[in-house]
Scaffold this motif. Structure first.
Motif, PDB file in Angstrom:
ATOM      1  N   THR A 177      27.137  15.495 138.142  1.00  0.00           N
ATOM      2  CA  THR A 177      26.459  15.892 137.063  1.00  0.00           C
ATOM      3  C   THR A 177      25.120  16.688 137.510  1.00  0.00           C
ATOM      4  OG1 THR A 177      27.024  14.018 135.568  1.00  0.00           O
ATOM      5  CG2 THR A 177      24.969  15.442 134.859  1.00  0.00           C
ATOM      6  N   ALA A 178      25.197  17.981 136.893  1.00  0.00           N
ATOM      7  CA  ALA A 178      24.010  18.898 137.296  1.00  0.00           C
ATOM      8  C   ALA A 178      23.072  19.192 136.296  1.00  0.00           C
ATOM      9  CB  ALA A 178      24.504  20.335 137.815  1.00  0.00           C
ATOM     10  N   LEU A 179      21.741  19.033 136.606  1.00  0.00           N
ATOM     11  CA  LEU A 179      20.728  19.348 135.904  1.00  0.00           C
ATOM     12  C   LEU A 179      20.064  20.810 136.040  1.00  0.00           C
ATOM     13  CD1 LEU A 179      18.841  15.844 136.085  1.00  0.00           C
ATOM     14  CD2 LEU A 179      20.626  16.538 134.372  1.00  0.00           C
ATOM     15  N   VAL A 180      20.154  21.654 135.189  1.00  0.00           N
ATOM     16  CA  VAL A 180      19.452  23.016 135.459  1.00  0.00           C
ATOM     17  C   VAL A 180      18.692  23.471 134.263  1.00  0.00           C
ATOM     18  CG1 VAL A 180      21.800  23.546 136.587  1.00  0.00           C
ATOM     19  CG2 VAL A 180      21.555  24.080 133.997  1.00  0.00           C
ATOM     20  N   LEU A 224      22.685  28.276 141.127  1.00  0.00           N
ATOM     21  CA  LEU A 224      23.738  27.586 140.426  1.00  0.00           C
ATOM     22  C   LEU A 224      25.090  27.465 141.096  1.00  0.00           C
ATOM     23  CD1 LEU A 224      23.406  29.334 136.963  1.00  0.00           C
ATOM     24  CD2 LEU A 224      22.563  27.101 137.748  1.00  0.00           C
ATOM     25  N   SER A 225      25.152  28.289 142.368  1.00  0.00           N
ATOM     26  CA  SER A 225      26.443  28.202 143.146  1.00  0.00           C
ATOM     27  C   SER A 225      26.732  26.791 143.598  1.00  0.00           C
ATOM     28  CB  SER A 225      26.246  29.361 144.182  1.00  0.00           C
ATOM     29  OG  SER A 225      24.880  28.704 145.021  1.00  0.00           O
ATOM     30  N   THR A 226      25.531  26.115 143.696  1.00  0.00           N
ATOM     31  CA  THR A 226      25.681  24.583 144.142  1.00  0.00           C
ATOM     32  C   THR A 226      26.057  23.845 143.215  1.00  0.00           C
ATOM     33  OG1 THR A 226      23.483  25.092 144.980  1.00  0.00           O
ATOM     34  CG2 THR A 226      24.096  22.738 145.203  1.00  0.00           C
ATOM     35  N   HIS A 234      30.631  24.551 133.706  1.00  0.00           N
ATOM     36  CA  HIS A 234      30.068  26.034 133.955  1.00  0.00           C
ATOM     37  C   HIS A 234      30.736  27.026 133.124  1.00  0.00           C
ATOM     38  CE1 HIS A 234      28.794  29.429 136.373  1.00  0.00           C
ATOM     39  NE2 HIS A 234      30.155  29.950 136.560  1.00  0.00           N
ATOM     40  N   ALA A 235      32.296  26.988 133.009  1.00  0.00           N
ATOM     41  CA  ALA A 235      32.783  28.017 132.129  1.00  0.00           C
ATOM     42  C   ALA A 235      32.586  27.664 130.531  1.00  0.00           C
ATOM     43  CB  ALA A 235      34.343  27.745 132.394  1.00  0.00           C
ATOM     44  N   GLU A 236      32.351  26.390 130.117  1.00  0.00           N
ATOM     45  CA  GLU A 236      32.072  26.522 128.807  1.00  0.00           C
ATOM     46  C   GLU A 236      30.614  26.931 128.353  1.00  0.00           C
ATOM     47  OE1 GLU A 236      34.640  22.054 128.281  1.00  0.00           O
ATOM     48  OE2 GLU A 236      32.511  22.167 128.728  1.00  0.00           O
ATOM     49  N   LEU A 237      29.813  26.480 129.478  1.00  0.00           N
ATOM     50  CA  LEU A 237      28.259  26.972 129.269  1.00  0.00           C
ATOM     51  C   LEU A 237      28.154  28.533 129.349  1.00  0.00           C
ATOM     52  CD1 LEU A 237      26.462  24.056 131.077  1.00  0.00           C
ATOM     53  CD2 LEU A 237      26.587  24.521 128.600  1.00  0.00           C
ATOM     54  N   LEU A 238      29.041  29.238 130.061  1.00  0.00           N
ATOM     55  CA  LEU A 238      28.838  30.528 130.020  1.00  0.00           C
ATOM     56  C   LEU A 238      29.419  31.024 128.496  1.00  0.00           C
ATOM     57  CD1 LEU A 238      30.502  31.555 133.437  1.00  0.00           C
ATOM     58  CD2 LEU A 238      28.039  31.949 132.732  1.00  0.00           C
ATOM     59  N   ASP A 239      30.544  30.223 127.904  1.00  0.00           N
ATOM     60  CA  ASP A 239      30.905  30.825 126.845  1.00  0.00           C
ATOM     61  C   ASP A 239      30.066  30.605 125.529  1.00  0.00           C
ATOM     62  OD1 ASP A 239      33.164  31.815 127.791  1.00  0.00           O
ATOM     63  OD2 ASP A 239      34.408  30.058 127.576  1.00  0.00           O
ATOM     64  N   ARG A 240      29.171  29.297 125.561  1.00  0.00           N
ATOM     65  CA  ARG A 240      28.399  29.093 124.606  1.00  0.00           C
ATOM     66  C   ARG A 240      26.933  28.836 124.577  1.00  0.00           C
ATOM     67  NH1 ARG A 240      30.909  23.744 125.198  1.00  0.00           N
ATOM     68  NH2 ARG A 240      29.203  22.215 125.719  1.00  0.00           N
ATOM     69  N   ASP A 241      26.419  29.200 125.680  1.00  0.00           N
ATOM     70  CA  ASP A 241      24.913  28.924 125.787  1.00  0.00           C
ATOM     71  C   ASP A 241      24.246  30.168 126.264  1.00  0.00           C
ATOM     72  OD1 ASP A 241      22.793  26.919 125.593  1.00  0.00           O
ATOM     73  OD2 ASP A 241      22.434  27.712 127.556  1.00  0.00           O
ATOM     74  N   ALA A 242      23.327  30.909 125.569  1.00  0.00           N
ATOM     75  CA  ALA A 242      22.680  32.042 126.276  1.00  0.00           C
ATOM     76  C   ALA A 242      21.822  31.763 127.248  1.00  0.00           C
ATOM     77  CB  ALA A 242      22.102  32.530 125.011  1.00  0.00           C
ATOM     78  N   LEU A 243      21.158  30.872 127.423  1.00  0.00           N
ATOM     79  CA  LEU A 243      20.218  30.546 128.298  1.00  0.00           C
ATOM     80  C   LEU A 243      20.885  30.352 129.831  1.00  0.00           C
ATOM     81  CD1 LEU A 243      17.517  29.939 129.761  1.00  0.00           C
ATOM     82  CD2 LEU A 243      17.468  27.781 129.112  1.00  0.00           C
ATOM     83  N   THR A 260      21.926  36.273 136.295  1.00  0.00           N
ATOM     84  CA  THR A 260      20.843  36.727 137.495  1.00  0.00           C
ATOM     85  C   THR A 260      21.117  36.413 138.871  1.00  0.00           C
ATOM     86  OG1 THR A 260      19.551  34.657 137.273  1.00  0.00           O
ATOM     87  CG2 THR A 260      18.793  36.525 135.885  1.00  0.00           C
ATOM     88  N   GLN A 261      22.552  35.401 138.720  1.00  0.00           N
ATOM     89  CA  GLN A 261      22.786  34.928 140.127  1.00  0.00           C
ATOM     90  C   GLN A 261      24.040  35.607 140.585  1.00  0.00           C
ATOM     91  OE1 GLN A 261      21.833  30.812 141.144  1.00  0.00           O
ATOM     92  NE2 GLN A 261      20.240  30.854 139.629  1.00  0.00           N
ATOM     93  N   PHE A 262      24.629  36.310 139.623  1.00  0.00           N
ATOM     94  CA  PHE A 262      25.938  36.841 139.734  1.00  0.00           C
ATOM     95  C   PHE A 262      26.992  36.174 139.589  1.00  0.00           C
ATOM     96  CE2 PHE A 262      23.097  39.270 142.449  1.00  0.00           C
ATOM     97  CZ  PHE A 262      22.930  40.679 141.691  1.00  0.00           C
ATOM     98  N   LEU A 263      26.858  34.911 138.856  1.00  0.00           N
ATOM     99  CA  LEU A 263      27.934  33.980 138.476  1.00  0.00           C
ATOM    100  C   LEU A 263      28.513  34.208 137.124  1.00  0.00           C
ATOM    101  CD1 LEU A 263      26.168  30.957 140.188  1.00  0.00           C
ATOM    102  CD2 LEU A 263      28.416  32.347 140.961  1.00  0.00           C
TER     103      LEU A 263
END
Length: 569
Positions: free
Chosen positions: A357-360, A522-524, A545-554, A561-564
């Motif tokens: 579980t990652a905290l970002v 975030l690559s980690t 990662h994929a879900e958050l790219l789709d639904r969270d702007a932040l 910014t990290q090319f991910l």
């Protein structure tokens, strides 16, 4: 509190000193007997032998008593240092955050040392000297009450003035010891950032700050010296003025036939003999004031809240290995201090057993503080932090922390060897286990011949690179065999090759432990089972990662910014 366990030994040393004082008190009487024998034409051999025996015996008793007292004083200091170190190591993290390490160091070293003189020359010598002075006064009254009244009148006048000095000495000692603590704090600040000081060209500014602190300590030390000298002068004046007055009054009484010459001589001998005890009295009062000030500073640490002191159980990697821990934060609110702003505002999320579980989130979102709450370095204002469904406040502290492996953001490495650092949380680890964890964390390059695992790492790991320090910290945590592994920016200083290798190590650890990772890179964490996005002390979103790219702007902005982003995955 510090003296109570040693009172019997102190009493024995004090009695030896008291016996020496009694021998001293008898010497003027023996001298008078010698003079009377000579005046009467009797052989003085007996009184002379008695006088010699009193001198030698008194000296032997004094030396033995001094040794007993000094040895006991060292034991008092040792016990005080042990107690203080035990207390400091069990203080709550929040308390240590407020205190200054240099000042704590001064309390362990210089303040405890003052207990030595306060115990012997301060307390015991003060009591013994008081008894000796009383005994001498009684015997002087036996010799001649008129001269005693004159002597006490002169001494009372002088000591009344000296009594005004004692509070000044106490205050000066408190200020001086605080100044020494300030100096230690300034020096610790400089040594803790030594390279930064040099790189910033700040040597002169920092030297000026230390000079100012040293000057304050000097000025307060001089203040003590001045008041102590004034106190000592009062004792000297009391004896000298008494001697002059007694010499005049006693001489007149001898000339009038009211007093034998031998009695005048004995009385004057008592006056000279009183110089030592009265001087000891004034010194004892001064040193007792220093000891009281030191005890006050030690008690300030005793009054600070401490953690539970339950011992940690054996390492968890022993068979059968416990299952990974489940973690949950339920409406957690937290602030530093009573009046500070909320760091966490009703934070709620869970991490099921096993996996990553990652905290970002942006800096200042409260990610590291969540780890501090799990370790019970701090406790929430509201809500609950649960491990295996049980509030961490209900866990025995040693058992809770034994279940957790924690890699801090700055990855501290302790002075010593690689072996010392790896075994810090697992002192029973075998060399085979050490070599295995070194291989897994790619630390093989540190095993330099002929030292191997005993390769020195330098003060605070100065001989290691930032990435090597991080890998040492990770290896140390893995060797503990935790159920819950907390990694705070654990790969931030690693190159791409070592980061990829450590990512595999984390994935392997996630099969036997629950892994919580804080990362700005975030690559980690892109392959984490779940990612918790924090912003402003609140949980903003949870997903892959994929879900958050789709639904969270932040999260999408952080990834971009990290090319991910989707185009760069």
């Amino acid at each position: 509190m510090h003296i109570r366990p040693h009172w019997r030994t102190l009493a024995a040393g004090g009695l030896l000193g008291f016996a020496s004082g009694l021998a001293g008190l008898a010497q003027p009487l023996a001298a008078r007997a010698v003079i009377d024998a000579l005046g009467a034409g009797r052989p003085p051999a007996g009184p002379i032998a008695l006088l010699v025996a009193l001198v030698i015996g008194g000296g032997a008793l004094a030396a033995t008593g001094r040794f007993v007292l000094d040895r006991t004083a060292e034991r008092v200091v040792l016990a005080a240092r042990r107690r203080l170190v035990w207390r400091i190591l069990r203080l709550r993290v929040g308390v240590i955050d407020r205190l200054r390490p240099g000042d704590l160091l001064a309390r362990v070293t210089s303040d405890t040392t003052l207990l030595r003189t306060a115990t012997t020359q301060g307390l015991v010598t003060l009591v013994n000297s008081a008894f000796v002075v009383i005994g001498a006064v009684v015997l002087m009254g036996v010799i001649d009450l008129v001269m005693l009244a004159v002597t006490l009148g002169v001494m009372a006048l002088v000591f009344a003035l000296a009594a005004l000095v004692v509070p000044r000495i106490a205050q000066a000692n408190r200020l001086a010891q605080a100044a020494v603590g300030d100096l230690g704090a300034v020096l610790d600040r400089v040594l803790g950032a030594y390279r930064t000081v040099k790189a910033s060209g700040a040597e002169e500014r920092e030297a000026a700050a230390m000079d100012a602190a040293a000057t304050r300590a000097y000025e307060r030390g001089v203040s003590i010296a001045g008041w102590t000298a004034l106190s000592g002068m009062s004792a000297f004046l009391a004896i000298q003025l008494s001697f002059l007055v007694v010499l005049g009054v006693g001489g007149a009484r001898v000339a009038g036939g009211e007093l034998p010459v031998s009695s005048l001589v004995a009385f004057l001998l008592y006056l000279f003999y009183l110089m030592g005890p009265i001087s000891d009295l004034t010194k004892g009062i001064t040193q007792l004031q220093a000891g009281i000030a030191a005890v006050g500073r030690l008690h300030e640490v005793d009054e600070q809240p401490v953690e539970d002191s339950a011992p940690a159980p054996a390492r968890l990697r022993a068979a059968p290995r416990p299952a990974p821990a489940a973690v949950a934060f339920e409406n957690v609110c937290f602030r530093y201090g009573d009046e500070g702003p909320l760091v966490h505002d009703h934070v709620t999320f869970s991490a099921p057993p096993g996996g990553v579980t990652a905290l970002v989130g942006p800096s200042g979102a409260g990610k590291t503080t969540l780890f501090s709450l799990l370790e019970r370095f701090y406790e929430p204002v509201e809500g609950a932090v649960l491990v295996d469904g049980r509030d961490v406040r209900d866990w025995p502290l040693g058992e809770l922390r034994a279940a957790i492996g924690y890699v801090e953001q700055d990855a501290p490495v302790l002075a010593g060897t690689l072996r010392d650092n790896l075994r810090f949380a697992a002192p029973d680890a075998s060399d085979e286990e050490l070599h295995e964890v070194v291989r897994r964390t790619r630390l093989d390059g540190l095993l330099r011949p002929p030292y191997g695992l005993d390769t020195p790492v330098g003060h605070r790991g100065i001989a290691l690179s930032g990435g090597e320090r991080q890998r040492v910290a990770i290896a140390r945590a893995l060797l503990r065999g935790p159920r819950l592994l907390l990694l705070d920016e654990a790969t931030s200083q690693l190159d791409a090759v070592n980061e990829l290798a450590l990512r595999d190590v984390i994935a392997e650890a996630a099969r036997t432990a629950t892994v919580l990772v804080i990362a700005h890179r975030l690559s980690t964490v892109a392959t984490a089972d779940r990612i918790v996005v924090l912003e402003g002390g609140r949980v903003r979103a949870v997903g892959t990662h994929a879900e958050l790219l789709d639904r969270d702007a932040l999260y999408r902005e952080l990834a971009a910014t990290q090319f991910l982003t989707a185009g760069g995955r």
